[in-house]
Scaffold this active site. Structure first.
Site, PDB file in Angstrom:
ATOM      1  N   THR A 132     -25.076  14.527  -7.119  1.00  0.00           N
ATOM      2  CA  THR A 132     -26.625  14.868  -7.642  1.00  0.00           C
ATOM      3  C   THR A 132     -27.175  13.945  -6.558  1.00  0.00           C
ATOM      4  OG1 THR A 132     -26.372  13.236  -9.125  1.00  0.00           O
ATOM      5  CG2 THR A 132     -25.957  15.217 -10.057  1.00  0.00           C
TER       6      THR A 132
ATOM      7  N   GLU B  68     -25.432  19.365 -12.299  1.00  0.00           N
ATOM      8  CA  GLU B  68     -24.500  19.212 -13.479  1.00  0.00           C
ATOM      9  C   GLU B  68     -24.144  20.538 -14.272  1.00  0.00           C
ATOM     10  OE1 GLU B  68     -27.164  17.396 -12.757  1.00  0.00           O
ATOM     11  OE2 GLU B  68     -26.986  15.342 -13.225  1.00  0.00           O
TER      12      GLU B  68
ATOM     13  N   LYS C 161     -48.707   9.682 -18.462  1.00  0.00           N
ATOM     14  CA  LYS C 161     -49.185   9.171 -19.945  1.00  0.00           C
ATOM     15  C   LYS C 161     -50.464   8.597 -19.694  1.00  0.00           C
ATOM     16  CE  LYS C 161     -44.205   8.546 -20.628  1.00  0.00           C
ATOM     17  NZ  LYS C 161     -43.473   8.650 -19.678  1.00  0.00           N
TER      18      LYS C 161
ATOM     19  N   TRP D 150     -49.986  13.038 -23.444  1.00  0.00           N
ATOM     20  CA  TRP D 150     -49.228  13.457 -22.045  1.00  0.00           C
ATOM     21  C   TRP D 150     -50.095  14.471 -21.214  1.00  0.00           C
ATOM     22  CZ3 TRP D 150     -43.244  14.214 -23.558  1.00  0.00           C
ATOM     23  CH2 TRP D 150     -42.767  12.991 -23.946  1.00  0.00           C
TER      24      TRP D 150
HETATM   25  P1  AMP Z   1     -30.927  19.483  -9.013  1.00  0.00           P
HETATM   26  O1  AMP Z   1     -29.519  18.968  -9.661  1.00  0.00           O
HETATM   27  O2  AMP Z   1     -31.054  18.647  -7.683  1.00  0.00           O
HETATM   28  O3  AMP Z   1     -30.747  20.880  -8.727  1.00  0.00           O
HETATM   29  O4  AMP Z   1     -32.091  19.126  -9.694  1.00  0.00           O
HETATM   30  C1  AMP Z   1     -31.943  19.612 -10.978  1.00  0.00           C
HETATM   31  C2  AMP Z   1     -33.420  19.382 -11.533  1.00  0.00           C
HETATM   32  O5  AMP Z   1     -34.339  20.242 -10.945  1.00  0.00           O
HETATM   33  C3  AMP Z   1     -33.858  19.901 -12.968  1.00  0.00           C
HETATM   34  O6  AMP Z   1     -33.186  18.924 -13.925  1.00  0.00           O
HETATM   35  C4  AMP Z   1     -35.151  20.184 -13.105  1.00  0.00           C
HETATM   36  O7  AMP Z   1     -35.798  18.947 -13.215  1.00  0.00           O
HETATM   37  C5  AMP Z   1     -35.392  20.726 -11.622  1.00  0.00           C
HETATM   38  N1  AMP Z   1     -35.635  22.142 -11.700  1.00  0.00           N
HETATM   39  C6  AMP Z   1     -34.569  22.953 -11.303  1.00  0.00           C
HETATM   40  N2  AMP Z   1     -35.122  24.411 -11.539  1.00  0.00           N
HETATM   41  C7  AMP Z   1     -36.456  24.047 -12.041  1.00  0.00           C
HETATM   42  C8  AMP Z   1     -37.429  24.949 -12.485  1.00  0.00           C
HETATM   43  N3  AMP Z   1     -37.433  26.080 -12.446  1.00  0.00           N
HETATM   44  N4  AMP Z   1     -38.762  24.529 -13.038  1.00  0.00           N
HETATM   45  C9  AMP Z   1     -38.690  23.101 -13.177  1.00  0.00           C
HETATM   46  N5  AMP Z   1     -37.708  22.258 -12.478  1.00  0.00           N
HETATM   47  C10 AMP Z   1     -36.601  22.594 -12.173  1.00  0.00           C
END
Ligand code: AMP
Length: 546
Positions: free
Chosen positions: A188, A333, A440, A445
């Protein structure tokens, strides 16, 4: 009673064998900047066998790790199938990470071999001295082998892909490994602490591929050609390569050509029916289309995820080009697919659009719940806001190397996503923020995403990134950083006036900064940490409204 069914393992080698025979004439095309390099899936099958023989000869046995340091291209696709099929573990290295993070990841994963694109040699050469477990580097395409040899300092053997694969058998006796064994490994792009490894199994990739391919997912068919812009070094390119081999859909891969202009050329030349990428790619393309006439007529649908998709982007593609932008959510994940915003039966007009703005509906395989600050499970009523937690057969249960689930990220068998939002009774997820990005203000929020979406609906705004910054009176207040479209003009007062009526008055930002570009993370998302740091350092051109 036990079932009478065969316990046939769900293996990547089966996906490869299926596509290479049944869909042997389907193909992958990689963009070269002025045309595409084409390879049929039958040929991918042959090349995968040759690569597996070559890797065996380099000493890769058992579940050893083979890293890739590559763009989205034919050879990366071959590795996607060859490495897991031979029982080894594919580790996709994110080429955009800082050298010390790369060194940490490759060493933590104990990568033995790294495949590298010729165009990326300078980047890899910089970190190679810090990769003590790497014994072999395979150079793909034209590139500076000497630079790699020098960086390897006599410890690393350098090979070229062409020589290594020449004169190898066209078939490989793929081992019948345990479907629960690791097939691929991603780290990640965690913003705090060291990156964390997630090891996908053959089984989890198979089940995930079924979901990606099905109509409520990305809806891939053998008649489709999917342009996978989302990097193969980030969350397995959303599983598109595996789902394509399962369904027989052809692929288009952009290699290193990712600008709006390049994506426009690729679409016009290769005529994909579907595509997948983060919002910034589509915003760049829209910006390019404003001044160029491009034939997008082949494209019916694009999947957008990775960050919140601004509704304005959906409407622009729909109204001007007849292309459906489908919003999806997921995370590394989760293999990574969580939800896809297909509209429910009976929804039409404005109601259908309202569904499409959400992050989508969770599928049968992903259980989801909203949890309050004290760990209380909240109702799925579309109103109660809390942290989203998930579980399912393609959700990781812990991070690689940890003895058990880290309590900061897992609770009672659920993954804590760090995403904040609501779930409706019919299973649609609406995210308002990352937990750490919520603003915040005076005990209330403010959703940074809501402000961003509202701002990006202004015709002069190309990108808007909103972060919370310290405020002596309210604790935090929103800062809006805005990138204007080429040749467009707008003032902070004007934009604030545009927001009035769309969001509550007390949420309207006082602090504004017009910038050239929003800084992006290694996977193309707004880098809010950088924006906050730039603000703290006083380097932003600030306008403050009374
Ligand atoms: P990654 O593991 O780098 O793909 O990041 C995952 C994170 O990207 C998620 O936990 C979200 O915070 C964000 N994310 C992915 N898709 C979306 C979406 N459609 N809208 C908002 N946030 C997203």
């Amino acid at each position: 009673m036990r079932s009478t069914m065969m316990d046939e393992p769900l293996l990547i080698s089966r996906l490869l064998g299926h596509a290479a025979t049944v869909h042997g004439s389907a193909d992958v095309q990689t963009w070269t900047g002025s045309g595409a390099r084409r390879m049929t899936y039958a040929e991918v099958g042959v090349q995968a066998a040759r690569l597996a023989h070559a890797l065996r000869e380099l000493g890769v046995t058992g579940d050893q790790r083979v890293g890739t340091f590559m763009w989205n291209n034919n050879e990366h696709l071959i590795a996607y199938f060859a490495v897991p099929s031979m029982g080894a573990v594919l580790h996709t290295l994110n080429i955009r990470l800082f050298p010390d993070q790369l060194a940490y990841i490759a060493t933590h994963a104990e990568d033995k071999v790294v495949l590298v694109d010729g165009t990326l040699v300078p980047l890899l050469a910089k970190v190679l001295p810090e990769l003590p477990t790497v014994e072999h580097v395979v150079l793909v395409g034209a590139g500076d082998a000497d630079a790699l040899a020098r960086a390897g300092g006599g410890r690393v053997a350098v090979h070229t892909w062409a020589e290594l694969l020449a004169d190898r058998p066209d078939t490989f006796d793929w081992p019948r490994v345990d479907e629960r064994d690791a097939a691929a490994l991603c780290y990640t792009s965690g913003t705090t602490g060291n990156p964390k490894g997630v090891a996908y199994s053959h089984r989890s990739i198979w089940l995930h591929s079924l979901q990606v391919a099905m109509p409520e997912g990305f809806g891939l068919r053998a008649t489709d050609r999917e342009l996978a812009v989302v990097p193969m070094f980030h969350a397995m390119s959303w599983g598109i390569p595996y789902a394509a081999f399962m369904s027989g859909a052809s692929l288009v891969l952009p290699d290193r050509f990712l600008s709006g202009a390049a994506i426009a050329d690729i679409i016009a030349a290769t005529r994909p029916t579907k595509a997948g990428a983060v919002p910034t790619i589509w915003l760049d393309l829209l910006n390019h289309l404003a001044t160029h006439d491009v034939d997008l007529s082949s494209l019916r649908e694009v999947i957008v995820g990775g960050s919140a998709c601004p509704p304005a982007l959906m409407h622009a593609f729909h109204d001007r080009y007849g292309i459906d932008v489908i919003h999806a959510w997921g995370m590394t994940e989760m293999s990574p697919l969580g939800s896809v915003s297909r509209t429910p039966a009976g929804a039409a007009g404005e109601q259908a659009w309202a569904y499409r703005y959400t992050q989508g509906r969770v599928p049968a395989s992903v259980a989801a719940r909203i949890v309050g600050p004290l760990g209380d499970v909240m109702p799925n009523d579309g109103e109660a806001v809390g942290e989203l937690e998930v579980r399912g057969p393609w959700v990781t249960a812990r991070y690689l190397g940890d003895d058990g689930p880290d309590p900061a990220k897992f609770r009672d068998g659920w993954l804590r996503t760090g995403d904040v939002g609501t779930l409706s009774a019919d299973g649609y997820l609406t995210l308002t923020d990352r937990a750490k990005d919520v603003i915040k203000s005076g005990g209330e929020w403010i959703s940074s995403v809501e402000l961003e979406n509202a701002l990006m609906a202004h015709p002069a705004v190309l990108e808007a990134c909103v972060v919370g910054v310290p405020d002596p009176r309210w604790d935090e207040r929103p800062l809006a950083t805005v990138v204007l479209c080429e040749g467009a003009a707008a003032t902070a007062e004007e934009l604030r006036g545009f927001l009035a009526g769309k969001v509550a008055k007390w949420q309207l930002p006082e602090r504004w900064a017009f910038i050239e570009a929003v800084p992006k993370t290694s996977v193309g998302k707004f880098d809010k940490k950088r924006v906050r740091a730039d603000y703290a350092a006083g380097t932003l051109p600030m306008t403050t409204l009374g």
